[in-house]
Write a protein that holds these residues in place. Structure first.
Motif, mmCIF file in Angstrom:
data_model
loop_
_atom_site.group_PDB
_atom_site.id
_atom_site.type_symbol
_atom_site.label_atom_id
_atom_site.label_comp_id
_atom_site.label_asym_id
_atom_site.label_seq_id
_atom_site.Cartn_x
_atom_site.Cartn_y
_atom_site.Cartn_z
ATOM 1 N N THR A 149 41.364 -7.866 10.430
ATOM 2 C CA THR A 149 41.737 -7.061 11.609
ATOM 3 C C THR A 149 42.226 -5.975 10.951
ATOM 4 O O THR A 149 43.402 -6.269 10.254
ATOM 5 C CB THR A 149 42.807 -7.999 12.208
ATOM 6 O OG1 THR A 149 41.987 -9.109 12.870
ATOM 7 C CG2 THR A 149 43.320 -7.285 13.481
ATOM 8 N N SER A 175 44.440 -12.120 14.789
ATOM 9 C CA SER A 175 43.508 -12.553 13.918
ATOM 10 C C SER A 175 43.304 -13.963 14.285
ATOM 11 O O SER A 175 42.174 -14.591 14.258
ATOM 12 C CB SER A 175 43.472 -12.367 12.276
ATOM 13 O OG SER A 175 44.669 -13.121 11.799
ATOM 14 N N LEU A 206 40.464 -11.388 24.351
ATOM 15 C CA LEU A 206 41.187 -10.200 24.091
ATOM 16 C C LEU A 206 41.825 -10.156 25.287
ATOM 17 O O LEU A 206 43.281 -9.703 25.358
ATOM 18 C CB LEU A 206 40.692 -9.093 23.424
ATOM 19 C CG LEU A 206 40.140 -9.293 22.034
ATOM 20 C CD1 LEU A 206 39.301 -8.118 21.599
ATOM 21 C CD2 LEU A 206 41.521 -9.480 21.237
ATOM 22 N N VAL A 247 41.536 -14.271 17.453
ATOM 23 C CA VAL A 247 39.953 -13.942 17.237
ATOM 24 C C VAL A 247 39.209 -15.011 16.767
ATOM 25 O O VAL A 247 38.244 -15.408 17.062
ATOM 26 C CB VAL A 247 39.867 -12.829 16.422
ATOM 27 C CG1 VAL A 247 38.431 -12.606 15.922
ATOM 28 C CG2 VAL A 247 40.349 -11.404 16.978
ATOM 29 N N LEU A 297 34.889 -12.409 22.858
ATOM 30 C CA LEU A 297 35.930 -11.568 22.293
ATOM 31 C C LEU A 297 36.328 -10.977 23.359
ATOM 32 O O LEU A 297 37.821 -10.727 23.559
ATOM 33 C CB LEU A 297 35.322 -10.801 21.121
ATOM 34 C CG LEU A 297 35.051 -11.225 19.587
ATOM 35 C CD1 LEU A 297 34.384 -10.482 18.884
ATOM 36 C CD2 LEU A 297 36.515 -11.737 19.130
ATOM 37 N N ILE A 313 38.484 -5.075 14.934
ATOM 38 C CA ILE A 313 38.374 -6.632 14.574
ATOM 39 C C ILE A 313 36.907 -6.788 13.815
ATOM 40 O O ILE A 313 36.055 -6.649 14.471
ATOM 41 C CB ILE A 313 38.508 -7.392 15.951
ATOM 42 C CG1 ILE A 313 39.915 -7.276 16.436
ATOM 43 C CG2 ILE A 313 38.336 -9.068 15.398
ATOM 44 C CD1 ILE A 313 39.811 -7.604 17.870
#
Length: 320
Positions: A189, A150, A251, A153, A247, A203
């Motif tokens: 999350t 998180s 990731l 993110v 994102l 997410i």
């Protein structure tokens, strides 16, 4: 979704911000003026600011830009994009489809009937005012490798907003975005999987873009809108596309370098870095100076006893 088709058609008709008579709306949609009035009341309960003026008809308080899959996909590649105007929860939609959808799948909504935040709290989700977005990600390294996700993110969202002109975007440990000490966005999350197998992660994020004041009266903390942080507010479709792209990129990077590769970047965004804070741990309150995060994602708090890392769970951070 069929039960909402008439209401969504009514929203599209009103989205231009102009006046439309009940008779004209009824003829266009194929229902009576009385039915229009009933649907208007439902839309108002969804958080839409619709008013009526005698002799003119119904009008939204301001023009509404609706989310559009084609506009979003014209700007970003996405393995699967679901746009469901009315939904219980974008996170739950993806959790219910783990194993059926490819990694990187995204769910967007205009209105969440049962949006949720951290620890099962309700997330206020009025129609079309904000952005409600969830992404499914398969992490082959397993559940242990998802520690601190998180936080990463949060960096991706802050990077996106900053690139689109937002000023002074900050992060609050472990899962909020701030602007001028007020909450701008939250991250949730959620994860499923078994030991020794891939982690299936959903997410979710809720970003305040133009939350109406009357809706915000129900929020129990200081909050703000992206409109307050930007001189020129970006299109919601542009914003969604950029968030999806960032994102994806973040990731993939996280899979390579883990949380340790993001610690310095997180600390640069830290809203409370070197400021006095208090941690609420159940009934216990610990006060100290925030010193950023460590490589495990723990909050570093300096007290008279030294610097101690605190991991999530039932811990809540507050500014002093």
């Amino acid at each position: 979704m069929k039960e909402h088709a008439t209401r969504l058609a009514l929203i599209r008709a009103l989205s231009d911000g102009s006046f439309h008579s009940g008779e004209t709306l009824g003829q266009a949609i194929g229902i009576s003026r009385a039915a229009i009035s009933k649907h208007i009341k439902t839309l108002q309960s969804w958080g839409l600011d619709i008013f009526r003026v005698q002799g003119k008809g119904y009008c939204l308080a301001k023009e509404l830009e609706l989310l559009d899959c084609d506009k979003i996909l014209a700007q970003v590649k996405c393995s699967h994009l679901s746009l469901l105007p009315v939904i219980d929860s974008t996170n739950q939609y993806l959790l219910d489809r783990v194993g059926q959808l490819p990694s990187g799948s995204v769910c967007l909504a205009e209105y969440q009937q049962a949006g949720r935040g951290r620890r099962g709290r309700q997330w206020l989700s009025p129609f079309g005012s904000n952005l409600y977005l969830s992404m499914y990600w398969r992490l082959d390294a397993g559940m242990a490798a998802a520690m601190g996700l998180s936080l990463v993110v949060g960096i991706a969202i802050a990077d996106t907003l900053t690139s689109l002109g937002a000023q002074s975007i900050k992060l609050k440990w472990p899962n909020d975005l701030y602007f001028q000490d007020k909450k701008l966005a939250g991250i949730l999350t959620e994860m499923t999987g078994q030991a020794g197998d891939a982690a299936h992660i959903v997410i979710g994020m809720g970003l305040n873009i133009a939350m109406p004041d009357r809706e915000g009266e129900h929020i129990d903390q200081l909050w703000t809108n992206l409109a307050d942080a930007c001189e020129i507010l970006p299109s919601r479709n542009l914003l969604a596309a950029n968030l999806i792209a960032q994102l994806q990129q973040t990731l993939l990077e996280y899979e390579q370098v883990g949380l340790a590769g993001f610690v310095e970047r997180w600390n640069e965004y830290d809203n409370f870095l070197n400021r006095p804070v208090k941690l609420l741990i159940g009934e216990r309150v610990v006060e100290g100076i925030a010193r950023g995060i460590d490589k495990q994602g723990g909050l570093l708090l300096e007290t008279e006893q030294g610097v101690t890392p605190y991991i999530g769970g039932e811990i809540s951070l507050r500014g002093c």
